[in-house]
Design a protein around this motif. Structure first.
Motif, PDB file in Angstrom:
ATOM      1  N   GLY A  55       0.671  -1.404  -0.005  1.00  0.00           N
ATOM      2  CA  GLY A  55       0.040   0.074  -0.010  1.00  0.00           C
ATOM      3  C   GLY A  55       0.705   1.216  -0.079  1.00  0.00           C
ATOM      4  N   SER A  56       2.610   1.099   0.194  1.00  0.00           N
ATOM      5  CA  SER A  56       2.995   2.272   0.101  1.00  0.00           C
ATOM      6  C   SER A  56       4.585   1.711  -0.304  1.00  0.00           C
ATOM      7  CB  SER A  56       2.960   2.952   1.403  1.00  0.00           C
ATOM      8  OG  SER A  56       3.602   2.361   2.493  1.00  0.00           O
ATOM      9  N   ALA A  57       5.547   2.728  -0.683  1.00  0.00           N
ATOM     10  CA  ALA A  57       6.516   2.139  -0.832  1.00  0.00           C
ATOM     11  C   ALA A  57       7.402   3.652  -0.492  1.00  0.00           C
ATOM     12  CB  ALA A  57       6.944   1.625  -2.298  1.00  0.00           C
ATOM     13  N   THR A  58       8.422   3.409   0.341  1.00  0.00           N
ATOM     14  CA  THR A  58       9.490   4.614   0.692  1.00  0.00           C
ATOM     15  C   THR A  58      10.571   3.955   0.340  1.00  0.00           C
ATOM     16  OG1 THR A  58       8.146   5.471   2.445  1.00  0.00           O
ATOM     17  CG2 THR A  58      10.548   5.866   2.428  1.00  0.00           C
ATOM     18  N   ILE A  59      11.653   4.555  -0.540  1.00  0.00           N
ATOM     19  CA  ILE A  59      12.734   4.245  -0.754  1.00  0.00           C
ATOM     20  C   ILE A  59      13.854   4.880   0.272  1.00  0.00           C
ATOM     21  CG2 ILE A  59      14.713   4.409  -2.343  1.00  0.00           C
ATOM     22  CD1 ILE A  59      12.854   4.672  -4.502  1.00  0.00           C
ATOM     23  N   VAL A  60      14.706   3.923   0.688  1.00  0.00           N
ATOM     24  CA  VAL A  60      15.688   4.175   1.879  1.00  0.00           C
ATOM     25  C   VAL A  60      17.047   4.428   1.124  1.00  0.00           C
ATOM     26  CG1 VAL A  60      16.879   3.777   3.917  1.00  0.00           C
ATOM     27  CG2 VAL A  60      14.700   3.194   3.687  1.00  0.00           C
ATOM     28  N   GLY A  61      17.351   5.814   0.800  1.00  0.00           N
ATOM     29  CA  GLY A  61      18.492   5.967   0.081  1.00  0.00           C
ATOM     30  C   GLY A  61      18.918   7.391  -0.111  1.00  0.00           C
ATOM     31  N   ASP A  62      19.822   7.745  -1.195  1.00  0.00           N
ATOM     32  CA  ASP A  62      20.055   9.126  -1.320  1.00  0.00           C
ATOM     33  C   ASP A  62      18.879   9.962  -1.682  1.00  0.00           C
ATOM     34  OD1 ASP A  62      21.242  11.594  -2.088  1.00  0.00           O
ATOM     35  OD2 ASP A  62      22.780  10.823  -2.881  1.00  0.00           O
ATOM     36  N   PRO A  63      18.306  10.817  -1.401  1.00  0.00           N
ATOM     37  CA  PRO A  63      17.066  11.463  -2.263  1.00  0.00           C
ATOM     38  C   PRO A  63      17.588  12.128  -3.192  1.00  0.00           C
ATOM     39  CG  PRO A  63      17.223  11.925   0.332  1.00  0.00           C
ATOM     40  CD  PRO A  63      18.410  11.410   0.066  1.00  0.00           C
ATOM     41  N   GLN A  64      18.843  12.718  -3.447  1.00  0.00           N
ATOM     42  CA  GLN A  64      19.193  13.446  -4.671  1.00  0.00           C
ATOM     43  C   GLN A  64      19.459  12.242  -5.849  1.00  0.00           C
ATOM     44  OE1 GLN A  64      22.718  15.487  -3.732  1.00  0.00           O
ATOM     45  NE2 GLN A  64      21.693  17.466  -3.218  1.00  0.00           N
ATOM     46  N   ARG A  65      19.785  11.359  -5.489  1.00  0.00           N
ATOM     47  CA  ARG A  65      19.897  10.040  -6.625  1.00  0.00           C
ATOM     48  C   ARG A  65      18.424   9.427  -7.103  1.00  0.00           C
ATOM     49  NH1 ARG A  65      24.290   5.631  -5.227  1.00  0.00           N
ATOM     50  NH2 ARG A  65      25.342   7.536  -5.253  1.00  0.00           N
ATOM     51  N   TYR A  66      17.667   9.388  -6.044  1.00  0.00           N
ATOM     52  CA  TYR A  66      16.309   8.697  -6.338  1.00  0.00           C
ATOM     53  C   TYR A  66      15.138   9.529  -6.097  1.00  0.00           C
ATOM     54  CZ  TYR A  66      19.712   4.850  -5.194  1.00  0.00           C
ATOM     55  OH  TYR A  66      20.704   3.949  -5.050  1.00  0.00           O
ATOM     56  N   GLY A  67      15.294  10.763  -5.852  1.00  0.00           N
ATOM     57  CA  GLY A  67      14.182  11.415  -5.520  1.00  0.00           C
ATOM     58  C   GLY A  67      13.053  11.685  -6.798  1.00  0.00           C
ATOM     59  N   ALA A  68      13.792  11.407  -7.967  1.00  0.00           N
ATOM     60  CA  ALA A  68      12.959  11.804  -9.274  1.00  0.00           C
ATOM     61  C   ALA A  68      12.319  10.523  -9.615  1.00  0.00           C
ATOM     62  CB  ALA A  68      14.124  12.472 -10.456  1.00  0.00           C
ATOM     63  N   LEU A  69      12.247   9.379  -8.900  1.00  0.00           N
ATOM     64  CA  LEU A  69      11.492   8.282  -9.345  1.00  0.00           C
ATOM     65  C   LEU A  69       9.931   8.372  -9.012  1.00  0.00           C
ATOM     66  CD1 LEU A  69      14.313   5.772  -8.455  1.00  0.00           C
ATOM     67  CD2 LEU A  69      13.886   6.720 -10.603  1.00  0.00           C
TER      68      LEU A  69
END
Length: 200
Positions: A55-69
């Motif tokens: 029901g949700s998905a949060t990526i744990v990682g670099d926001p600058q690298r993955y923020g545009a996904l």
């Protein structure tokens, strides 16, 4: 997604989904999270599957690298701890009791696999982890973790016990058998990625 079991929102326990993407990908030689499947980054594909199951998905990682996904992204609270550090970050930021925590480098994962774990929550009893079991043993990088195990995660980090299987074994896990190990195969090296691509 095709092959996912039927369920209603009322039947599915409430969980939060997290995708761990904080690794350095040194063995791959490039960021494996951005390896492409049908033109889509691997981390985005995994996040979509997690979102459908949890029901949700949060990526744990670099926001600058993955923020545009298109997914919420939070940075690792403590860098350099591998998946256990990502689990720590997830549990420190969750608002739900149960949390589906998945590595970003397992392209064979499906909604059906994750839903088997989610729908087992009512039978978990005192377990603080619900983990699939394949012929290779427990698969802790696609598992549900209760936020009450946060103290155990912190103790493991303090004592430098960073292996996820060792942690899962400490959490009185509910083990869900019947999975094939290929579902959980990860892609750490170019040869592994080539093998996966050749099998699809």
């Amino acid at each position: 997604m095709r092959g996912a079991p039927e369920y209603s929102d009322a039947e599915r326990p409430r969980v939060a989904g997290f995708v761990l993407a904080g690794g350095q990908s040194t063995r791959m030689g490039r960021d494996k999270a951005f390896l492409e499947i049908d033109g889509q980054p691997l981390v985005a594909r995994i996040a979509m599957v997690v979102e459908e199951a949890a029901g949700s998905a949060t990526i744990v990682g670099d926001p600058q690298r993955y923020g545009a996904l298109g997914f919420h992204v939070i940075p690792d609270g403590i860098a350099g701890l591998g998946p256990l550090g990502g689990l720590l970050t997830a549990l420190e930021n969750t608002k739900t009791a149960w949390n589906l925590v998945v590595a970003c480098d397992m392209p064979g994962l499906t909604v059906s696999v994750m839903l088997r774990l989610v729908l087992a929550i009512p039978t978990a009893g005192q377990a603080q982890c619900i983990v699939p079991v394949s012929e290779q043993g427990m698969e802790p990088l696609c598992a549900l973790y209760h936020r009450d195990c946060l103290d155990a995660v912190r103790r493991a980090i303090t004592s430098k016990r960073l292996k996820m299987r060792d942690l899962a074994a400490e959490l009185a896990p509910l083990q869900i058998a019947g999975f094939t190990s290929g579902v959980f195969d990860n892609v750490n090296r170019p040869a592994e990625w080539s093998t996966y691509k050749g099998s699809t």
